[in-house]
Motif scaffolding. Structure first.
Motif, short mmCIF file in Angstrom:
data_model
loop_
_atom_site.label_atom_id
_atom_site.label_comp_id
_atom_site.label_asym_id
_atom_site.label_seq_id
_atom_site.Cartn_x
_atom_site.Cartn_y
_atom_site.Cartn_z
N ARG A 1 0.82 -1.19 0.00
CA ARG A 1 0.00 0.00 0.00
C ARG A 1 0.87 1.25 0.00
O ARG A 1 2.00 1.24 0.46
N LEU A 2 0.31 2.33 -0.54
CA LEU A 2 0.94 3.65 -0.51
C LEU A 2 -0.09 4.67 -0.02
O LEU A 2 -1.30 4.43 -0.11
N ALA A 3 0.41 5.78 0.45
CA ALA A 3 -0.48 6.88 0.84
C ALA A 3 0.04 8.17 0.25
O ALA A 3 1.26 8.39 0.15
N LEU A 4 -0.88 9.03 -0.18
CA LEU A 4 -0.53 10.37 -0.66
C LEU A 4 -1.11 11.39 0.33
O LEU A 4 -2.29 11.30 0.70
N LEU A 5 -0.29 12.33 0.74
CA LEU A 5 -0.72 13.44 1.58
C LEU A 5 -0.63 14.72 0.76
O LEU A 5 0.45 15.10 0.31
N PHE A 6 -1.76 15.36 0.54
CA PHE A 6 -1.81 16.62 -0.20
C PHE A 6 -1.86 17.74 0.82
O PHE A 6 -2.82 17.84 1.60
N ILE A 7 -0.81 18.58 0.87
CA ILE A 7 -0.65 19.57 1.93
C ILE A 7 -0.75 20.98 1.35
O ILE A 7 -0.07 21.30 0.37
N ASP A 8 -1.59 21.79 1.95
CA ASP A 8 -1.73 23.19 1.54
C ASP A 8 -1.67 24.07 2.78
O ASP A 8 -2.39 23.83 3.76
N LEU A 9 -0.78 25.07 2.76
CA LEU A 9 -0.64 25.94 3.92
C LEU A 9 -1.88 26.82 4.07
O LEU A 9 -2.46 27.28 3.08
N ASP A 10 -2.26 27.06 5.30
CA ASP A 10 -3.44 27.88 5.58
C ASP A 10 -3.06 29.36 5.62
O ASP A 10 -2.08 29.74 6.27
N ARG A 11 -3.82 30.17 4.93
CA ARG A 11 -3.66 31.64 4.94
C ARG A 11 -2.27 32.08 4.51
O ARG A 11 -1.77 33.12 4.97
N PHE A 12 -1.65 31.31 3.65
CA PHE A 12 -0.31 31.71 3.21
C PHE A 12 -0.36 33.01 2.42
O PHE A 12 0.55 33.85 2.51
N LYS A 13 -1.40 33.20 1.62
CA LYS A 13 -1.50 34.42 0.82
C LYS A 13 -1.50 35.66 1.71
O LYS A 13 -0.89 36.68 1.37
N THR A 14 -2.16 35.57 2.86
CA THR A 14 -2.18 36.71 3.78
C THR A 14 -0.78 37.03 4.28
O THR A 14 -0.36 38.19 4.33
N ILE A 15 -0.04 35.99 4.65
CA ILE A 15 1.34 36.18 5.12
C ILE A 15 2.20 36.75 3.99
O ILE A 15 2.98 37.68 4.19
N ASN A 16 2.04 36.19 2.80
CA ASN A 16 2.84 36.63 1.66
C ASN A 16 2.57 38.09 1.33
O ASN A 16 3.49 38.86 1.05
N ASP A 17 1.30 38.48 1.34
CA ASP A 17 0.94 39.85 1.00
C ASP A 17 1.39 40.85 2.07
O ASP A 17 1.78 41.98 1.76
N SER A 18 1.35 40.43 3.33
CA SER A 18 1.69 41.37 4.41
C SER A 18 3.19 41.52 4.60
O SER A 18 3.69 42.62 4.85
N LEU A 19 3.94 40.43 4.45
CA LEU A 19 5.39 40.48 4.67
C LEU A 19 6.19 40.61 3.39
O LEU A 19 7.37 40.95 3.43
#
Length: 737
Positions: free
Chosen positions: A287-305
């Protein structure tokens, strides 16, 4: 030259004078030209009468005054230094054919060289010219070529003992008597090379060799032959240093398969690597497993900093992801703030939940960026092979759905794919079905984004971009439906209609006096259709468009592999007059060899490189410089600020498009721009020395797509000319199928 004997010297004469006079007395009686050459100072310091004749010098004083370094090549200088080092180590003697150039006249001699210690202790060279050589011009030139060429030429006997090395080869060995086998840095390569040479009589290999500068990559070629002196078996070896090429190839290969920011594998490597793991797991019943990971509110951090700090954050996230898994697990960056982890579970393992929780815990630890402590959470969607899918596309789609469901449930959590999410899959299927109905309902429309000349600010082109007016979801951009169109095979039908409408538009604009190029995007999937070229030929004949004022934009993935259909289609299109551009260049797989093997004349620099000009301008500058060297035209995508435009102008980029001037707009709006441009140009002419387009005051300056909204007009409005109203989209044109 002095001729008095040593006894005639004054008792107070210095030792140097006595030595010089003694030398002159002896060698002047010889008919053989003999001279002493000061290697360090590149001057003859002693010479007999025969040597003066060879050098065409009236006297010793005149000869010693000559600075022979003034026209000495680097190759000769290096060869002399090699001799000097040999003389210092041993009582070495060399016999070689040399061509001297006294008073600019070539004189070829066989010269014997040996060491000669000067009175001040420095090592010079005693030269004896045994005979003047009168050979054919070809022979003389080949001898000179061996001295000056950077190619390393060596001759070894059957045991690998060196018989001859030219200057370049001497510079590449660790010691003078080094045998051929010791030159290889890798024992495996050495054995393979020698086996091939012994069995076939010749061998070639790119391998690492040991040199005074450390291990280098050489392209080594060897041929079995006979020694011209004694007739015994020998090996003629030539070598070229390809270290720079090897490093460049490794870098290109790495860049093609890895994310430039984090160093993680990218989508390209993910595709092949995870498919390989799936095949291995299926064969082993694991068996294999895939984990799809997306950071939360990254756009807010990117836009502010800012993007710089956002990039630093992504680098740290990638490091923590690697720290959360085993060495044999696979971590990749999909793009933006999305990552994927592939876990091996064995036959019954269920560690994917534990790994996902460990990842969330790692990200919970504060990250200091830009002087601020941030806590970054993530939403993770999980799916398993074979329960949730048996192919990569299905598994990634299911993991993606689970990830978005995790975000909807409050973020910072892990959610596995299950039956409850299948409704989402059904919705995707409904979208694909809606595509079929879109043809019948004339819901597609072409927008056009202006392409401007950077040198004078004029609109010189238009990129045709498809929009879908969905009856319930509103205006849908291509990224949301083109992948589904490719999966269902509708992309060929859509593409044909787009080409047909763009061709009609080019014809109409040309007849109205607008000299612009219309570009069309075609996917790699479309190029695999063997009917594409015939369909385009039929469209050109039916519409009467001018192919030389049209351009086909392809992605780098279109050129991957040795696909005969793609190659033939590109050839047919260029022969017809279409120009070919690579879209989003720098994010895919191509290298210089790939580009040069196809009829590419334009590169479009991906918007991601333009967006990061302030922090990482090197890649964009490299692409522009490469295009200038290859004679390719450059177009910058996604230009949003005047600073970016100024940077591109300073580096002679040819064209740009982006929200700095205009987004993609409906046909009638674009035609209004063309008419206004013509009126402005007729009234005032273009500004001297380039500068902003005279249309800039007519277009809103925007930073994001959301800042400009082109409202969909009421049905029947004259401001919209949809594809269906012009050609009966899906009905009006029927090329060969």
């Amino acid at each position: 030259m002095p001729t008095n004997a040593p006894d005639d010297l004054p008792k107070t004469s210095p030792p140097e004078a006595r030595i010089a006079t003694s030398f002159a007395t002896v060698v002047n009686r010889l008919e053989t030209p003999v001279w002493v050459f000061d290697i360090d100072r590149s001057r003859v310091v002693e010479a007999n009468a025969a040597a003066l004749a060879v050098w065409r010098a009236e006297s010793l004083e005149a000869l010693t005054a000559r600075d022979l370094a003034s026209d000495m090549s680097i190759s000769v200088r290096e060869r002399l230094r090699q001799y000097q080092a040999d003389f210092e180590r041993s009582d070495a003697r060399f016999s070689e054919i040399w061509t001297l150039y006294p008073e600019g006249q070539p004189t070829t001699l066989r010269v014997v060289f040996s060491g000669h210690r000067l009175p001040d202790g420095r090592m010079a060279m005693l030269c004896e010219a045994l005979a003047q050589i009168h050979e054919t011009p070809e022979w003389l030139r080949s001898t000179e070529a061996l001295l000056h060429t950077p190619v390393m030429i060596s001759l070894y006997d059957g045991d690998g003992v060196p018989l001859y090395r030219n200057r370049a080869a001497r510079n590449a060995v660790l010691r003078e008597g080094e045998i051929f086998g010791d030159h290889f840095a890798d024992a495996g390569d050495r054995e393979a090379f020698l086996r091939r040479l012994d069995s076939d009589g010749h061998a070639e290999m790119v391998t690492r060799v040991s040199t005074p500068d450390g291990a280098r990559w050489h392209e080594v070629s060897a041929r079995a032959c006979s020694d011209a002196v004694d007739g015994r078996p020998a090996r003629l070896v030539s070598e070229i240093d390809v270290t720079a090429r090897k490093i460049a190839e490794d870098q290109i290969r790495f860049l093609a398969h890895h994310d430039l920011l984090t160093g993680l594998p990218n989508r390209t490597l993910l595709q092949s690597e995870v498919e390989r793991r799936l095949a291995a797991a299926e064969a082993a019943g694991e068996r294999l497993a895939l984990l799809f990971i997306d950071l939360d509110r990254f756009k807010t951090i990117n836009d502010s900093l800012g993007h710089l700090h956002g990039d630093r954050l992504l680098v740290e996230v990638a490091r923590r992801l690697n720290r959360s898994v085993r060495k044999d697990d696979f971590v990749a960056r999909l793009g933006g703030d999305e990552f994927l982890v592939c876990l091996a579970l064995g036959r019954h393992g269920r560690r994917c939940e534990a790994v996902a929780r460990r990842i969330l815990a790692e990200l919970d630890a504060p990250i200091t960026v830009g002087g601020r402590r941030l806590v970054v959470s993530a939403s993770i969607g999980m799916c398993s092979f074979p329960e949730d899918g048996r192919d990569l596309d299905t598994l990634m789609r299911h993991a993606d759905l689970a990830m978005y469901a995790a975000k909807d449930q409050g973020r910072s959590r892990v959610l596995p794919f299950d039956a409850a999410l299948k409704a989402e899959v059904e919705a995707q299927l409904e979208l694909e079905a809606s595509l079929l109905r879109a043809f019948e309902r004339d819901e597609f429309e072409l927008f056009y984004q202006p392409r401007l000349s950077i040198s004078d600010g004029r609109i010189i082109g238009a990129e045709a971009l498809l929009r879908w007016h969905h009856p319930t979801r509103g205006l849908i951009l291509p990224g949301a439906f083109i992948p589904h169109a490719e999966k269902t095979g509708l992309i060929d039908r859509i593409g044909t209609e787009v080409i047909h409408e763009a061709a009609l538009r080019q014809k109409a604009w040309a007849e109205a006096g607008h000299d612009i190029t219309v570009s069309i995007n075609l996917s790699a999937r479309q190029f695999r259709d063997p009917r594409l070229a015939d369909n385009i030929v039929a469209i050109v004949a039916e519409t009467g468009c001018e192919p030389r004022r049209m351009q086909i934009e392809i992605t780098e993935s279109t050129l991957v592999g040795d696909d005969r259909v793609t190659t033939e289609t590109l050839r047919t299109l260029t022969e017809l007059g279409f120009s070919i551009a690579i879209d989003d260049f720098g994010t895919g797989y191509s290298n210089l060899a790939t580009i040069q093997n196809h009829p590419i004349d334009t590169l479009k620099i991906d918007r991601s490189f333009i967006a990061t000009l302030e922090t990482r301008p090197a890649l964009a500058e490299l692409i522009i410089g490469m295009c200038h060297l290859l004679g390719l035209r450059t177009i910058a995508e996604g230009v949003e600020t005047e600073e970016q435009l100024a940077w591109l102008e300073a580096r002679n980029c040819h064209e740009y498009q982006g929200y700095l001037f205009s987004p993609a707009i409906p046909t009638d709006a674009f035609e209004q721009l063309l008419e206004l441009q013509r009126d402005r140009l007729a009234g005032q002419g273009m500004a001297e020395g380039g500068g902003p387009s005279p249309l800039w005051d007519l277009i809103p300056l925007v930073k994001r797509p959301d800042d400009v909204e082109w409202d969909r007009p009421e049905p029947g409005s004259a401001k919209v000319r949809r594809l269906g109203l012009r050609t009966g989209f899906g009905h009006g044109f029927n090329p060969r199928r």
